[in-house]
Design a protein around this motif. Structure first.
Motif, PDB file in Angstrom:
ATOM      1  N   ARG A   1      40.144  -5.404 -14.349  1.00 33.82           N
ATOM      2  CA  ARG A   1      41.011  -6.448 -14.892  1.00 33.82           C
ATOM      3  C   ARG A   1      40.466  -6.969 -16.226  1.00 33.82           C
ATOM      4  O   ARG A   1      41.206  -7.149 -17.196  1.00 33.82           O
ATOM      5  CB  ARG A   1      41.130  -7.590 -13.877  1.00 33.82           C
TER       6      ARG A   1
ATOM      7  N   HIS B   1      47.423  -4.937  -8.965  1.00 34.95           N
ATOM      8  CA  HIS B   1      48.589  -4.094  -8.707  1.00 34.95           C
ATOM      9  C   HIS B   1      48.774  -2.992  -9.745  1.00 34.95           C
ATOM     10  O   HIS B   1      49.746  -2.242  -9.673  1.00 34.95           O
ATOM     11  CB  HIS B   1      49.849  -4.961  -8.646  1.00 34.95           C
ATOM     12  N   GLU B   2      47.858  -2.904 -10.701  1.00 32.09           N
ATOM     13  CA  GLU B   2      47.959  -1.880 -11.752  1.00 32.09           C
ATOM     14  C   GLU B   2      47.318  -0.575 -11.255  1.00 32.09           C
ATOM     15  O   GLU B   2      46.274  -0.151 -11.758  1.00 32.09           O
ATOM     16  CB  GLU B   2      47.282  -2.364 -13.027  1.00 32.09           C
TER      17      GLU B   2
ATOM     18  N   CYS C   1      41.413   4.081 -17.239  1.00 33.57           N
ATOM     19  CA  CYS C   1      41.760   4.080 -15.816  1.00 33.57           C
ATOM     20  C   CYS C   1      40.530   4.522 -15.027  1.00 33.57           C
ATOM     21  O   CYS C   1      39.715   5.313 -15.523  1.00 33.57           O
ATOM     22  CB  CYS C   1      42.934   5.031 -15.569  1.00 33.57           C
TER      23      CYS C   1
ATOM     24  N   ILE D   1      52.932   1.223 -14.660  1.00 31.44           N
ATOM     25  CA  ILE D   1      51.626   0.724 -15.044  1.00 31.44           C
ATOM     26  C   ILE D   1      51.272   1.351 -16.391  1.00 31.44           C
ATOM     27  O   ILE D   1      51.974   2.238 -16.876  1.00 31.44           O
ATOM     28  CB  ILE D   1      50.546   1.047 -14.002  1.00 31.44           C
TER      29      ILE D   1
ATOM     30  N   SER E   1      43.591   0.409 -15.575  1.00 30.28           N
ATOM     31  CA  SER E   1      44.353   0.612 -14.343  1.00 30.28           C
ATOM     32  C   SER E   1      43.461   1.401 -13.385  1.00 30.28           C
ATOM     33  O   SER E   1      42.337   1.781 -13.728  1.00 30.28           O
ATOM     34  CB  SER E   1      45.649   1.361 -14.625  1.00 30.28           C
TER      35      SER E   1
ATOM     36  N   HIS F   1      54.816   2.440  -5.536  1.00 29.86           N
ATOM     37  CA  HIS F   1      53.698   2.680  -6.437  1.00 29.86           C
ATOM     38  C   HIS F   1      53.950   3.954  -7.239  1.00 29.86           C
ATOM     39  O   HIS F   1      54.507   4.931  -6.721  1.00 29.86           O
ATOM     40  CB  HIS F   1      52.393   2.833  -5.652  1.00 29.86           C
TER      41      HIS F   1
END
Length: 376
Positions: A128, A176-177, A106, A17, A133, A203
């Motif tokens: 998003r 999924h990040e 993040c 990521i 992330s 992950h």
């Protein structure tokens, strides 16, 4: 880079990521993180602390964002620093949305304590929309009640189940990040939880021993726990949690990675503990060299050995070496070979000059190689 078979570490395969411009997971280097301890609302103090961590070599910095004032300050903080910022969020889903808008790279959350499914969906949408992330941060000290009721106490199974439960919240929103941490202050619990989690998912994993203690105690506990994980190939990014200044966490994290050959930065000093055979004051010399060479970022190895028992052998494995001799004169080694002697009074200045000269030679060679490749 390892050069002996017994020095090879095979890293666990994980998805990659992005935390801002810094890749985490996959084949990316293991990154070093820290967290500020200034009030985030005090942007100037927080920026100054982050800049000190940058000098120490930090890759990613986390700041706590519990109030609207803290997320408001995030705009300025993000703009004034050179590393991606992780916003630490608990309970208040609006803080997560504000932090994403403010430029956080993040969001550190537990989707389960953000609130309803609709609130989780709003946080995911903000992440998003703004290229954030997410880090799912599970902690042995704050496990969900239903898991404590099920297992009776924090244990590896409970931490892993919590992590995967939170991950499902994000995956249900086709997000999924994210990376995961399953920290505990107990070394055995944390290591076992990470080992189990590593086996059941791909992950990226943020590793750490939480609330490890002060500078000495926390360094030892973290080195045992994180060293165990890193040696077995587990871990994509790490934080050493110390009751100390953030830059100290960064220094310790880097030393862990350097000692395992996982990353290389700055001068790696190999020195003896000293004894009655020493030809000079080893402890004082090493302390002085660590301080005077702290500005070096290019990887260089330097051995400082007080006598000839181990000095020549250690010098074989380092770029520059010093071995204690007699009558106040000591031997300097270059690339493992005896080169010349130096008077003790000039020894430290001379070693600093040799290291800096070595760094300039490395940089020149790298520049020449890049120029040649560009010419092709």
């Amino acid at each position: 880079m390892s050069y002996r078979p017994y020095q090879m570490i095979t890293r666990r395969k994980s998805r990659q990521i992005m935390v801002g411009k810094v890749p985490v997971g996959g084949d990316a280097p293991i990154t070093v993180q820290t967290m500020t301890n200034t009030p985030t609302e005090d942007a100037a103090a927080t920026i100054a602390q982050i800049r000190r961590a940058e000098v120490a070599g930090v890759d990613i910095v986390r700041v706590s964002c519990p109030t609207p004032e803290s997320t408001a300050a995030l705009h300025e903080i993000v703009r004034e620093v050179n590393v991606p910022i992780v916003a630490d969020i608990h309970f208040h889903y609006r803080r997560a949305i504000e932090a994403a808008k403010a430029g956080a790279a993040c969001l550190r959350i537990n989707p389960g304590n953000i609130g309803s499914a609709d609130r989780v969906k709003e946080v995911v949408k903000a992440a998003r929309d703004h290229g954030c992330s997410i880090r799912i941060g599970v902690n042995g000290g704050s496990l969900e009640k239903h898991l404590l009721d099920k297992y009776g106490e924090p244990n590896p199974e409970a931490l892993v189940e919590s992590a995967l439960w939170h991950a499902a919240h994000l995956q249900d929103n086709d997000f999924h990040e994210f990376k995961i941490s399953v920290k505990a202050s107990d070394v055995f619990l944390a290591v076992a939880a990470y080992q189990q989690l590593a086996e059941v998912c791909d992950h990226p994993l943020h590793i750490g021993i939480t609330e490890a203690g002060g500078k000495r105690t926390g360094t030892v506990k973290s080195s045992i726990g994180l060293g165990n994980l890193l040696w077995s190939g587990i871990g994509d990014t790490l934080r050493v949690s110390l009751s100390a200044e953030p830059e100290e966490e960064v220094h310790v994290g880097w030393e862990m990675l350097k000692s395992l050959g996982l990353r290389h930065r700055g001068v790696k000093i190999i020195s003896c503990p000293s004894c009655a055979r020493q030809g000079f004051n080893v402890i004082k010399t090493v302390e002085t060299l660590e301080e005077r060479l702290a500005h070096i970022e290019t990887p260089v190895t330097l051995s400082i050995i007080g006598c000839v028992v181990n000095g020549p052998g250690e010098a074989l494995m380092t770029d520059i070496g010093l071995t204690g001799g007699g009558a106040g004169r000591h031997m300097i080694y270059a690339s493992g070979k005896t080169d010349h002697t130096i008077d003790e009074a000039a020894m430290v200045d001379h070693l600093v000059e040799l290291v800096e000269r070595r760094v300039e030679a490395i940089k020149a060679a790298d520049a020449a190689e890049k120029a040649a490749l560009a010419a092709e």
